[in-house]
Design a protein around this motif. Structure first.
Motif, mmCIF file in Angstrom:
data_model
loop_
_atom_site.group_PDB
_atom_site.id
_atom_site.type_symbol
_atom_site.label_atom_id
_atom_site.label_comp_id
_atom_site.label_asym_id
_atom_site.label_seq_id
_atom_site.Cartn_x
_atom_site.Cartn_y
_atom_site.Cartn_z
ATOM 1 N N UNK A 1 -8.834 3.085 3.526
ATOM 2 C CA UNK A 1 -9.050 3.923 2.347
ATOM 3 C C UNK A 1 -8.309 3.336 1.152
ATOM 4 N N UNK A 2 -7.105 2.850 1.398
ATOM 5 C CA UNK A 2 -6.306 2.254 0.320
ATOM 6 C C UNK A 2 -6.945 0.970 -0.195
ATOM 7 N N UNK A 3 -7.432 0.156 0.736
ATOM 8 C CA UNK A 3 -8.022 -1.144 0.399
ATOM 9 C C UNK A 3 -9.370 -1.274 1.098
ATOM 10 N N UNK B 1 -1.033 -6.477 2.430
ATOM 11 C CA UNK B 1 -0.552 -5.163 2.007
ATOM 12 C C UNK B 1 0.271 -5.250 0.727
ATOM 13 N N UNK B 2 1.215 -6.195 0.688
ATOM 14 C CA UNK B 2 2.066 -6.283 -0.503
ATOM 15 C C UNK B 2 1.253 -6.754 -1.707
ATOM 16 N N UNK B 3 0.291 -7.636 -1.475
ATOM 17 C CA UNK B 3 -0.541 -8.112 -2.580
ATOM 18 C C UNK B 3 -1.351 -6.971 -3.184
ATOM 19 N N UNK B 4 -1.953 -6.151 -2.333
ATOM 20 C CA UNK B 4 -2.782 -5.060 -2.843
ATOM 21 C C UNK B 4 -1.932 -3.960 -3.467
ATOM 22 N N UNK B 5 -0.781 -3.671 -2.878
ATOM 23 C CA UNK B 5 0.112 -2.665 -3.471
ATOM 24 C C UNK B 5 0.577 -3.110 -4.852
ATOM 25 N N UNK C 1 7.205 -18.310 3.067
ATOM 26 C CA UNK C 1 8.453 -18.042 2.350
ATOM 27 C C UNK C 1 8.219 -18.110 0.840
ATOM 28 N N UNK C 2 7.542 -19.173 0.392
ATOM 29 C CA UNK C 2 7.270 -19.338 -1.033
ATOM 30 C C UNK C 2 6.398 -18.193 -1.550
ATOM 31 N N UNK C 3 5.395 -17.812 -0.756
ATOM 32 C CA UNK C 3 4.501 -16.726 -1.166
ATOM 33 C C UNK C 3 5.275 -15.422 -1.322
ATOM 34 N N UNK C 4 6.099 -15.097 -0.325
ATOM 35 C CA UNK C 4 6.839 -13.841 -0.381
ATOM 36 C C UNK C 4 7.871 -13.840 -1.500
ATOM 37 N N UNK C 5 8.470 -14.983 -1.759
ATOM 38 C CA UNK C 5 9.409 -15.051 -2.885
ATOM 39 C C UNK C 5 8.683 -14.776 -4.195
ATOM 40 N N UNK C 6 7.468 -15.312 -4.318
ATOM 41 C CA UNK C 6 6.681 -15.062 -5.518
ATOM 42 C C UNK C 6 6.291 -13.596 -5.654
ATOM 43 N N UNK C 7 5.931 -12.983 -4.521
ATOM 44 C CA UNK C 7 5.566 -11.568 -4.564
ATOM 45 C C UNK C 7 6.777 -10.701 -4.910
ATOM 46 N N UNK D 1 4.602 2.492 -5.569
ATOM 47 C CA UNK D 1 6.014 2.154 -5.765
ATOM 48 C C UNK D 1 6.868 2.561 -4.583
ATOM 49 N N UNK D 2 6.655 3.771 -4.062
ATOM 50 C CA UNK D 2 7.405 4.216 -2.885
ATOM 51 C C UNK D 2 7.139 3.311 -1.688
ATOM 52 N N UNK D 3 5.880 2.907 -1.522
ATOM 53 C CA UNK D 3 5.540 2.010 -0.408
ATOM 54 C C UNK D 3 6.256 0.680 -0.552
ATOM 55 N N UNK D 4 6.308 0.147 -1.766
ATOM 56 C CA UNK D 4 6.972 -1.138 -1.993
ATOM 57 C C UNK D 4 8.479 -1.011 -1.773
#
Length: 430
Positions: free
Chosen positions: A183-185, A230-234, A281-287, A250-253
């Motif tokens: 439903x979210x995505x 999940x983090x990308x869509x949030x 690692x690089x991707x998550x640091x960017x996110x 925001x609460x989810x993040x």
């Protein structure tokens, strides 16, 4: 119940009904006036026939009769902890409520969804709640995969609660999480050729329910590779036009940061360029950098013409708390006065705050009653002594005055930081 996170640790059905439903609901509101004296001391008495009559009405063919019965039962479950009454009726009630979801109108399905959730909260973790979850899950997921959005918010709340209380393991929890995420995505759904578009209130309800269940995951499910989508869509939802969606995201993040779902551990015994986790690692640091900047901006967002000032202030306050946690590891804190005997319900983490916000919103006016008498809530939250208990009125005023001063200092600090960040952004744009 997801036991790994519980100890580390509202909207009403009527809010989801249109104005045409109000008259029929209010016509049955007097039913519970007969019940209130019965349960004033939470004792089972001979007057249980009042509630039994409501249950009998759920067998009736007339939809309006079943709806009025559900209104009365929901009111009773909200107002009192009816554990003695439902002791031998749990299976019967569950079957009747699910039947109303399957065969009733949208209004009846909304009321029945709320009733199942309240029944599960009342019975608590164990065999009964697990059976309720197993029976309800297929029907709730069926509705979420359909096209009728009128009852989805109530179904999402119900799915979150029956899974939170009734699930025995994370495999069961993940069934509900997946249904909510679709439903979210919607692009992640199984129907590749048809991308559904859900209304903002439904999306916000889905994120809130999903976050509530996310608080129960254990360490072995925290592989960052599983959370990239999940983090990308949030992050995308933080830019939604709807403020409720932004705040839910925001609460989810905030949970993502607290649960360390974005943290990637690189191998120490191999060169970085050969480590398969390096790109992750690089991707998550960017996110992390991206969502941190978004949080910063939302904590000091300008009002603009026609902005809803109250909700804007709520947004600023929420994202200021998230900013304080992400940048300074400052945990959110909140207390709720429960009673002179039980003292204060205290939370001091995002996991606890998400759980508190969900249950407080869902139970509405019934939250304090359940906080006082529902053992499940005592398993989830920590209750502390009210430090003003036993003090004279003057001493209480002095103590609370000092607390207010501390709170004011913190708020002033938050406002100053927000103003400084906003001015810094303006200076960069010049």
């Amino acid at each position: 119940m997801g036991k790994s996170s519980k100890k580390n640790k509202g909207s009403r059905a009527g809010d989801q009904l249109d104005s045409s439903d109000t008259e029929s609901m209010s016509s049955s509101s007097t039913v519970m006036s007969d019940v209130a004296p019965v349960y004033a001391t939470e004792q089972v008495t001979s007057n249980d026939f009042v509630l039994d009559k409501l249950i009998d009405d759920l067998y009736e063919k007339r939809g309006s009769t079943r709806e009025n019965a559900l209104v009365g039962l929901v009111d009773a479950f909200e107002s009192f902890v009816l554990l003695p009454f439902i002791e031998n009726k749990c299976t019967t009630l569950s079957h009747l409520f699910i039947n109303s979801i399957k065969k009733g109108s949208a209004k009846e399905a909304i009321l029945a969804s709320r009733a199942i959730a309240l029944l599960t909260l009342t019975v608590g973790a164990g065999a009964n709640s697990h059976e309720i979850m197993k029976e309800a899950l297929p029907e709730l997921c069926r509705i979420l995969s359909g096209s009728d959005q009128s009852k989805m918010s109530a179904v999402l709340d119900c799915l979150a609660l029956v899974t939170f209380v009734g699930a025995n393991d994370l495999d069961e929890t993940e069934v509900a999480l997946k249904a909510m995420w679709e439903v979210i995505h919607p692009k992640s759904g199984s129907n590749v050729g048809t991308v559904k578009k859900y209304r903002p209130p439904v999306v916000a309800a889905a994120i809130t329910a999903w976050s509530f269940l996310l608080t129960t995951i254990s360490n072995w499910r925290r592989n960052p590779e599983n959370w990239k989508e999940h983090i990308s869509h949030l992050s995308t939802l933080l830019e939604s036009d709807d403020r409720a969606v932004r705040m839910a995201a925001g609460e989810a993040i905030a949970l993502f940061f607290e649960l360390k779902l974005l943290d990637v551990q690189l191998a120490e015994d191999s060169p970085v360029e050969k480590d398969p986790k390096y790109q992750l690692f690089i991707y998550m640091q960017g996110m992390k950098a991206k969502v941190t900047a978004q949080i910063d901006a939302l904590s000091s967002e300008a009002g603009g013409k026609g902005a809803d000032k109250k909700n804007l202030n709520d947004q600023r306050e929420l994202f200021q708390k998230i900013w304080d946690y992400v940048k300074d590891n400052w945990n959110p804190e909140e207390t709720v006065k429960v009673s002179s005997k039980l003292g204060m319900l205290r939370v001091s983490s995002w996991t606890e705050l998400v759980q508190l916000n969900f249950l407080r919103r869902f139970l509405g006016r019934g939250f304090l009653k359940h906080a006082q008498g529902n053992s499940l809530l005592h398993e989830i939250f920590n209750f502390g002594v009210d430090k003003t208990e036993g003090l004279s009125n003057i001493a209480k005023k002095i103590y609370r005055s000092e607390e207010e001063k501390e709170r004011a200092l913190r708020l002033n600090k938050d406002r100053k930081m927000a103003q400084e960040r906003k001015q810094s952004i303006l200076n960069e744009q010049v």
